[in-house]
Design an enzyme around this catalytic site. Sequence first.
Site, PDB file in Angstrom:
ATOM      1  N   HIS A  94       0.799  -1.303  -0.004  1.00  0.00           N
ATOM      2  CA  HIS A  94      -0.062   0.098  -0.055  1.00  0.00           C
ATOM      3  C   HIS A  94       0.823   1.472   0.110  1.00  0.00           C
ATOM      4  O   HIS A  94       0.375   2.448  -0.225  1.00  0.00           O
ATOM      5  CB  HIS A  94      -0.826   0.006   1.131  1.00  0.00           C
ATOM      6  CG  HIS A  94      -1.869  -1.127   1.362  1.00  0.00           C
ATOM      7  ND1 HIS A  94      -1.811  -2.226   2.008  1.00  0.00           N
ATOM      8  CD2 HIS A  94      -2.974  -1.437   0.512  1.00  0.00           C
ATOM      9  CE1 HIS A  94      -2.858  -3.013   1.872  1.00  0.00           C
ATOM     10  NE2 HIS A  94      -3.433  -2.568   1.011  1.00  0.00           N
ATOM     11  N   ASP A  95       2.109   1.223   0.553  1.00  0.00           N
ATOM     12  CA  ASP A  95       3.133   2.138   0.240  1.00  0.00           C
ATOM     13  C   ASP A  95       4.514   1.665   0.519  1.00  0.00           C
ATOM     14  O   ASP A  95       4.819   0.747   0.857  1.00  0.00           O
ATOM     15  CB  ASP A  95       2.641   3.288   1.575  1.00  0.00           C
ATOM     16  CG  ASP A  95       2.874   2.900   2.862  1.00  0.00           C
ATOM     17  OD1 ASP A  95       3.325   1.552   2.970  1.00  0.00           O
ATOM     18  OD2 ASP A  95       2.873   3.551   3.905  1.00  0.00           O
ATOM     19  N   HIS A 120       6.493   7.308   5.744  1.00  0.00           N
ATOM     20  CA  HIS A 120       5.940   6.593   4.607  1.00  0.00           C
ATOM     21  C   HIS A 120       5.495   7.657   3.884  1.00  0.00           C
ATOM     22  O   HIS A 120       5.646   8.840   3.961  1.00  0.00           O
ATOM     23  CB  HIS A 120       4.447   6.357   5.293  1.00  0.00           C
ATOM     24  CG  HIS A 120       4.149   5.231   6.468  1.00  0.00           C
ATOM     25  ND1 HIS A 120       3.711   3.980   6.146  1.00  0.00           N
ATOM     26  CD2 HIS A 120       4.458   5.321   7.679  1.00  0.00           C
ATOM     27  CE1 HIS A 120       3.966   3.351   7.336  1.00  0.00           C
ATOM     28  NE2 HIS A 120       4.357   4.097   8.246  1.00  0.00           N
ATOM     29  N   PHE A 121       5.097   7.281   2.391  1.00  0.00           N
ATOM     30  CA  PHE A 121       5.007   8.019   1.194  1.00  0.00           C
ATOM     31  C   PHE A 121       3.528   7.829   0.762  1.00  0.00           C
ATOM     32  O   PHE A 121       3.024   6.855   0.553  1.00  0.00           O
ATOM     33  CB  PHE A 121       5.824   7.907   0.461  1.00  0.00           C
ATOM     34  CG  PHE A 121       7.249   8.205   0.699  1.00  0.00           C
ATOM     35  CD1 PHE A 121       7.719   9.634   0.596  1.00  0.00           C
ATOM     36  CD2 PHE A 121       8.238   7.392   1.151  1.00  0.00           C
ATOM     37  CE1 PHE A 121       8.917  10.085   1.084  1.00  0.00           C
ATOM     38  CE2 PHE A 121       9.553   7.771   1.953  1.00  0.00           C
ATOM     39  CZ  PHE A 121       9.966   9.283   1.795  1.00  0.00           C
ATOM     40  N   HIS A 122       3.041   8.981   0.519  1.00  0.00           N
ATOM     41  CA  HIS A 122       1.577   8.622   0.067  1.00  0.00           C
ATOM     42  C   HIS A 122       1.397   9.886  -1.218  1.00  0.00           C
ATOM     43  O   HIS A 122       1.670  11.123  -1.260  1.00  0.00           O
ATOM     44  CB  HIS A 122       0.488   9.221   1.106  1.00  0.00           C
ATOM     45  CG  HIS A 122       0.276   8.241   2.102  1.00  0.00           C
ATOM     46  ND1 HIS A 122      -0.551   7.315   2.225  1.00  0.00           N
ATOM     47  CD2 HIS A 122       1.084   8.411   3.138  1.00  0.00           C
ATOM     48  CE1 HIS A 122      -0.113   6.645   3.119  1.00  0.00           C
ATOM     49  NE2 HIS A 122       0.668   7.183   3.845  1.00  0.00           N
ATOM     50  N   THR A 208      -3.562   7.132   9.188  1.00  0.00           N
ATOM     51  CA  THR A 208      -4.586   7.364   7.771  1.00  0.00           C
ATOM     52  C   THR A 208      -4.742   5.783   7.250  1.00  0.00           C
ATOM     53  O   THR A 208      -5.480   5.857   6.046  1.00  0.00           O
ATOM     54  CB  THR A 208      -3.758   8.222   7.010  1.00  0.00           C
ATOM     55  OG1 THR A 208      -2.688   7.943   6.462  1.00  0.00           O
ATOM     56  CG2 THR A 208      -3.810   9.760   7.491  1.00  0.00           C
ATOM     57  N   ALA A 209      -4.340   5.049   7.623  1.00  0.00           N
ATOM     58  CA  ALA A 209      -4.694   3.639   7.184  1.00  0.00           C
ATOM     59  C   ALA A 209      -5.092   2.689   8.512  1.00  0.00           C
ATOM     60  O   ALA A 209      -4.549   2.996   9.517  1.00  0.00           O
ATOM     61  CB  ALA A 209      -3.571   3.148   6.717  1.00  0.00           C
TER      62      ALA A 209
END
Length: 271
Positions: A94-95, A120-122, A208-209
């Site tokens: 997912h990331d 993390h990267f989004h 956020t997840a």
Amino acid sequence: MSSSTLLHLLLLSSLLFSCLSCLTNVEDEFSYIEGNPNGPENWGNLKPEWETCGKGMEQSPIQLRDNRVIFDQTLGKLRRNYRAVDARLRNSGHDVLVDFKGNAGSLSINRVEYQLKRIHFHSPSEHEMNGERFDLEAQLVHESQDQKRAVVSILFRFGRADPFLSDLEDFIKQFSNSQKNEINAGVVDPNQLQIDDSAYYRYMGSFTAPPCTEGISWTVMRKVATVSPRQVLLLKQAVNENAINNARPLQPTNFRSVFYFEQLKSKLGVI
């Protein structure tokens, strides 16, 4: 042709011809595609321990607006002390995240010391600022000794390459060219990140997840950094097909206070 359009064209071609991992992945536990049975609006129904995703009242991300903040000069510039340390890159599907193996330094908030654990990267960004969603968001996750969490967020728009990601590009490429989901990246320096803490937003939110844990102190930088379209493309190529756009939809503020700090300047310089 805009850089954004070019990125999408490159991404489509790469998914068709070179994203080997996308061909073999089983259906994921959750998806970022709205309308899917396991999409964001249904996260809270997928597992009992994810119930907060649907019922929580302090969820992230949110819309940040300058006309709806509480100015608080007592917040001051961030008290952070990061250091270069061994790290590994992980592809969760997912990331893409940087997982620090040792002591990567810390951040102090309200006299509580939070150790930097991972980044993390989004893409696109999860938070919006004054109605604008950006091309990338880096989220630096910190933890205190008593398991409190604090996240520092940097928003990026297309422009010059980000120096932190530049050092990791060769490792990130390996995710889309193989079945690897973890790579030793050697020594990684979080100080390479473009953090300008002269102005920022602060509010209480959640991860956020899933499981969307609440009680997270969020600090979102006001100054937007730059990242190249190529760097964002590499991050997108690495993840599963249903997480190419791995940004959770905006969540209700629910009357939460959003505080804002900006370093004051005088004719003689910074105060």
